[in-house]
Every structure is written in C-alpha cells, then in structure tokens.
Motif scaffolding. Structure first.
Motif, mmCIF file in Angstrom:
data_model
loop_
_atom_site.group_PDB
_atom_site.id
_atom_site.type_symbol
_atom_site.label_atom_id
_atom_site.label_comp_id
_atom_site.label_asym_id
_atom_site.label_seq_id
_atom_site.Cartn_x
_atom_site.Cartn_y
_atom_site.Cartn_z
ATOM 1 N N HIS A 165 58.226 53.503 39.097
ATOM 2 C CA HIS A 165 56.943 53.816 39.724
ATOM 3 C C HIS A 165 55.776 53.690 38.750
ATOM 4 O O HIS A 165 54.815 52.972 38.998
ATOM 5 C CB HIS A 165 56.964 55.234 40.313
ATOM 6 N N GLU A 166 55.850 54.393 37.627
ATOM 7 C CA GLU A 166 54.732 54.390 36.688
ATOM 8 C C GLU A 166 54.574 53.045 35.977
ATOM 9 O O GLU A 166 53.444 52.544 35.852
ATOM 10 C CB GLU A 166 54.872 55.523 35.677
ATOM 11 N N PRO A 167 55.658 52.410 35.480
ATOM 12 C CA PRO A 167 55.486 51.078 34.883
ATOM 13 C C PRO A 167 54.844 50.079 35.838
ATOM 14 O O PRO A 167 53.983 49.291 35.424
ATOM 15 C CB PRO A 167 56.915 50.666 34.520
ATOM 16 N N LEU A 168 55.229 50.119 37.115
ATOM 17 C CA LEU A 168 54.633 49.199 38.081
ATOM 18 C C LEU A 168 53.170 49.537 38.358
ATOM 19 O O LEU A 168 52.354 48.646 38.562
ATOM 20 C CB LEU A 168 55.427 49.198 39.383
ATOM 21 N N ARG A 169 52.833 50.814 38.347
ATOM 22 C CA ARG A 169 51.433 51.202 38.539
ATOM 23 C C ARG A 169 50.574 50.679 37.397
ATOM 24 O O ARG A 169 49.495 50.101 37.622
ATOM 25 C CB ARG A 169 51.303 52.723 38.643
ATOM 26 N N GLN A 170 51.053 50.848 36.171
ATOM 27 C CA GLN A 170 50.310 50.341 35.018
ATOM 28 C C GLN A 170 50.241 48.824 35.034
ATOM 29 O O GLN A 170 49.218 48.230 34.678
ATOM 30 C CB GLN A 170 50.968 50.838 33.722
ATOM 31 N N TRP A 171 51.334 48.201 35.443
ATOM 32 C CA TRP A 171 51.361 46.735 35.507
ATOM 33 C C TRP A 171 50.331 46.228 36.517
ATOM 34 O O TRP A 171 49.626 45.251 36.248
ATOM 35 C CB TRP A 171 52.763 46.256 35.898
ATOM 36 N N THR A 172 50.219 46.898 37.662
ATOM 37 C CA THR A 172 49.257 46.490 38.684
ATOM 38 C C THR A 172 47.835 46.550 38.140
ATOM 39 O O THR A 172 47.021 45.647 38.378
ATOM 40 C CB THR A 172 49.383 47.393 39.924
ATOM 41 N N LEU A 173 47.511 47.606 37.400
ATOM 42 C CA LEU A 173 46.173 47.742 36.827
ATOM 43 C C LEU A 173 45.896 46.637 35.808
ATOM 44 O O LEU A 173 44.811 46.053 35.778
ATOM 45 C CB LEU A 173 46.027 49.112 36.169
ATOM 46 N N LYS A 174 46.883 46.338 34.969
ATOM 47 C CA LYS A 174 46.703 45.274 33.970
ATOM 48 C C LYS A 174 46.551 43.912 34.646
ATOM 49 O O LYS A 174 45.740 43.083 34.210
ATOM 50 C CB LYS A 174 47.897 45.263 33.009
ATOM 51 N N ASN A 175 47.329 43.683 35.691
ATOM 52 C CA ASN A 175 47.243 42.408 36.402
ATOM 53 C C ASN A 175 45.869 42.234 37.033
ATOM 54 O O ASN A 175 45.279 41.140 36.984
ATOM 55 C CB ASN A 175 48.336 42.352 37.472
ATOM 56 N N HIS A 176 45.341 43.309 37.585
ATOM 57 C CA HIS A 176 44.008 43.246 38.197
ATOM 58 C C HIS A 176 42.942 42.926 37.148
ATOM 59 O O HIS A 176 42.079 42.070 37.364
ATOM 60 C CB HIS A 176 43.694 44.573 38.878
ATOM 61 N N ARG A 177 43.004 43.603 36.006
ATOM 62 C CA ARG A 177 41.999 43.363 34.958
ATOM 63 C C ARG A 177 42.071 41.930 34.438
ATOM 64 O O ARG A 177 41.035 41.288 34.230
ATOM 65 C CB ARG A 177 42.199 44.357 33.807
ATOM 66 N N ALA A 178 43.269 41.430 34.247
ATOM 67 C CA ALA A 178 43.423 40.074 33.728
ATOM 68 C C ALA A 178 42.944 39.038 34.729
ATOM 69 O O ALA A 178 42.339 38.024 34.353
ATOM 70 C CB ALA A 178 44.891 39.819 33.363
ATOM 71 N N THR A 179 43.200 39.292 36.024
ATOM 72 C CA THR A 179 42.753 38.353 37.061
ATOM 73 C C THR A 179 41.240 38.316 37.135
ATOM 74 O O THR A 179 40.638 37.243 37.226
ATOM 75 C CB THR A 179 43.341 38.755 38.420
ATOM 76 N N LEU A 180 40.608 39.481 37.099
ATOM 77 C CA LEU A 180 39.148 39.546 37.151
ATOM 78 C C LEU A 180 38.528 38.833 35.961
ATOM 79 O O LEU A 180 37.543 38.106 36.089
ATOM 80 C CB LEU A 180 38.689 41.003 37.194
ATOM 81 N N ALA A 181 39.120 39.000 34.794
ATOM 82 C CA ALA A 181 38.574 38.390 33.582
ATOM 83 C C ALA A 181 38.891 36.902 33.487
ATOM 84 O O ALA A 181 38.273 36.189 32.690
ATOM 85 C CB ALA A 181 39.125 39.114 32.357
ATOM 86 N N GLY A 182 39.846 36.429 34.289
ATOM 87 C CA GLY A 182 40.273 35.036 34.178
ATOM 88 C C GLY A 182 40.925 34.753 32.842
ATOM 89 O O GLY A 182 40.874 33.627 32.340
ATOM 90 N N ASP A 183 41.576 35.751 32.268
ATOM 91 C CA ASP A 183 42.200 35.652 30.949
ATOM 92 C C ASP A 183 43.615 35.090 31.109
ATOM 93 O O ASP A 183 44.552 35.808 31.454
ATOM 94 C CB ASP A 183 42.246 37.038 30.301
#
Length: 385
Positions: free
Chosen positions: A142-160
C-alpha cells in the motif's frame, strides 16, 4: 498546405493549472484543435475526439517507444490482448469482488474525522486498498505504491525522462517480485487475478514478463490515479451541492447515473495520446503523418454542442454521449470495476455521515496536469448518529 506550427497555448502555464477545466472550456471555444510544445496537438471538441477514437488506422495508439499492453496497441494486436483482459471485469467477477470492496469502503468511511483532508486520508487509501485486494497483492504494498504514484505524477508533470525511467523500473521491480513469488509457490499460489494472469496465453504462448509487467502497470496507474481523483471530485461536488447530497441519501438508486454525470462535468482523466499515421485534416488544422495528438477528455465531455450548458447536472442525458470511459475499441475494459468501486465508496460515505461540506478557511487545491480533481480537499464531516 500544412499549417505552420506555432504555440496556441501553454498547458503548464499557471493560469491553466489553477483551473484546468475552465482553461479547457475557454480553449475549446476559440481553438478546438490547439498546438503546444508540451502536448503537441490537443483535440478538445466532442465530435473530433469521437472521430479519433473511431479511426484507429489514422490515429494510432502506438505512441510509446516502450511496450504498453494493451493501451499502446492497434488492431489486430490490440484485440489479442483485449480478449485476455475483458473476462477479469465480467459481471460474475464484479459480484464476487463486491463484498470485499464494500468492506474496505465502509471501514475507511467509519474512520473519517470530523475535519478531514479527504485525498490523503481517504481517497488514496481507498484506491490503493481496493486495487491490491482485486489483484491479490499484500497490504505491505500500500505505502510503496502510494509513494510510487506521487513520484510518477511529479516526473510526468516535469517531463523528466530519466526520472520517468527510474520510476518505471521501480514499479517493475515490485511486479516482478510478485510474479516470482507466485511461480515459486506453484500450485499453492492463491487463485487471484495475478496468479490467473500467469496462466494466460496469447497467440498460443504464455505472456512474457515484459508483457505482464506492462499490463499490470497500465491497470495500476489507471486505477490509482483515476479512482483517487474521482472520489475527490464526487465528494467536492456533493459538498457544494447539499440538496443533491441529501437526495442521494434518500435515493441511492440514483448514484450510478449521478456519479457518471458529475464525472462528466469534472473529468478525472485529462488526456490520452495518439499519433497520426498519415496526413489528415482535423478541426480545421492539417496534421502531417507522425504528429502527436492529445485527446482532452476533460474538454470533450463538456462540449456545448453536445451537452448545452456543460455545468448543468442532468440525470436524463444519453449515456452514449459520455466519454468518461472512452469509446470504440479502446473503451476502458476496467469500467465495470471502476463503476462498482465508485458506487460502493459513495454509498459508504453517505451512510457513514449525516452531511459533509467544505471546511471554512481551507480552500481546495486543484490537481495539476496530468492529474485531475484535487490534490488537497478539506471537509467538515458530521457523522451519522
């Protein structure tokens, strides 16, 4: 002659991010096919989005350099994988999963504080728990996937791209470990969706690990992001429309239609991608072969040409016009599960409370692209007696 490409707008401009829905409304009315450096060609009108969805030979889904099962595939390959996926969302499987899904929703709803930030304390937890329960994944994810979702969102927004690759690798590691554990268990492995996928075959062969990881990544990203956004959007709308909130408590049979209509008004999914296979005219613009196209769902579902006043809540609309779950061959196969989850979570919220409203002094924070809905939503909750 092809249009000289210039930027009609900037999707990442702060004025857009402050209220994406309003920005897309404005853009659709003045430039229904708009170019930007970030999203390339954005298509915002309902008619042109439907045209793209129905013409997969001109607007291909194979937009990524990486394998994407089945979202990034065209016929006939798409159909081979789609036939594997659809049975997982059958009516029988939904009936079997309903009691566990209802239990998760009720447990979380009963734990709501009288002042609660709903996204982090409820919506994210609900989407994580039901996804893991449906797939047969352990609570330790649960928690690893929650953190992963947040990181994925930030990376997508940044286009990194480097960060996106690292995030994808991290997720792949979780999934490969689960697959390895199931294989090691052999016949003792639990009979759940993940174990069944290991037994699936396509074109006479077993799915490769790369295919399994891609498929599960698509399911998980779609599930966690859109269900979290949907719960926040629904709760916010009912907080602002107390009369409808009261009506749904008295007439819960209206929930399925009400949920679809609220999520038409404020879409939980902003966009999907396509790429042109040939030169084509669309919305008065000429696109060359190989142009990248963004379908803006959150705009098409508010097109005045189809819906009149896009903010008018109506339960008598033609469901065929609502593109909440897409249309055509790529219509979301997981729509039955999403509809089940959203109905049960709203039933649980309404049953556990007498009312909820926006908490004074805490302005909701809207999500930034590629997210939709709210990143922070504080509610004042009156528990049921």
């Amino acid at each position: 002659m092809r249009d000289r490409v210039h930027a009609d707008w900037d999707p990442r401009d702060e004025s857009v991010q402050q209220d994406q829905i309003a920005a897309y409304d404005d853009l659709r009315r003045r430039c229904p096919v708009a170019h930007s450096d970030y999203l390339h060609w954005s298509v915002l009108s309902h008619s042109e989005v439907r045209r793209i969805l129905e013409d997969h030979s001109t607007f291909s889904s194979a937009v990524s350099r990486h394998l994407s099962v089945p979202n990034g595939m065209d016929p006939p390959e798409h159909g081979d994988y789609r036939r594997i996926i659809e049975p997982y969302f059958s009516a029988a499987n939904m009936r079997d999963f309903e009691p566990r899904c209802r239990e998760i929703a009720r447990e979380l709803a009963r734990e709501l504080a009288t002042e609660v930030e709903l996204i982090g304390a409820f919506a994210q937890l609900f989407s994580l728990r039901v996804q893991c329960a449906f797939m047969g994944w352990p609570a330790s994810l649960h928690e690893p996937l929650r953190q992963w979702t947040l990181k994925n969102h930030r990376a997508t927004l940044a286009g990194d791209r480097a960060e996106l690759a690292a995030v994808a690798t991290e997720f792949d590691g979780y999934i490969r470990q689960l697959l390895d554990e199931r294989r090691a268990q052999g016949e003792a492995a639990p009979d759940d969706a993940t174990s069944r996928l290991l037994r699936e075959r396509v074109r006479g062969r077993a799915l490769t690990d790369e295919e399994l990881v891609s498929l599960l990544r698509n399911w998980t990203v779609g599930e966690l992001g859109t269900i979290t956004a949907s719960v926040g959007i629904l709760a916010h709308y009912l907080a602002e429309h107390g009369e409808l909130q009261r009506r749904l408590r008295l007439e819960p049979a209206l929930l399925p239609a009400a949920i679809d209509e609220i999520l038409r008004i404020h879409g939980p999914l902003i966009s999907n991608r396509r790429i042109t296979t040939r030169e084509v005219d669309i919305g008065g613009r000429r696109l060359a072969a190989g142009e990248r196209v963004s379908i803006i769902w959150a705009s098409a579902n508010r097109d005045e040409a189809v819906f009149g006043d896009p903010d008018a809540f109506r339960l008598d609309r033609d469901p065929a016009d609502n593109l909440l779950y897409g249309a055509g061959i790529h219509v979301c196969p997981g729509a039955p599960l999403a509809r089940l989850e959203l109905r049960l979570v709203m039933e649980a919220l309404l049953a556990a409370t007498e009312q909820w409203s926006l908490l004074p002094g805490r302005t909701p924070l809207r999500a930034r692209y590629p997210g939709s809905g709210f990143s922070e939503l504080w509610l004042a909750v009156t528990p049921a007696r």
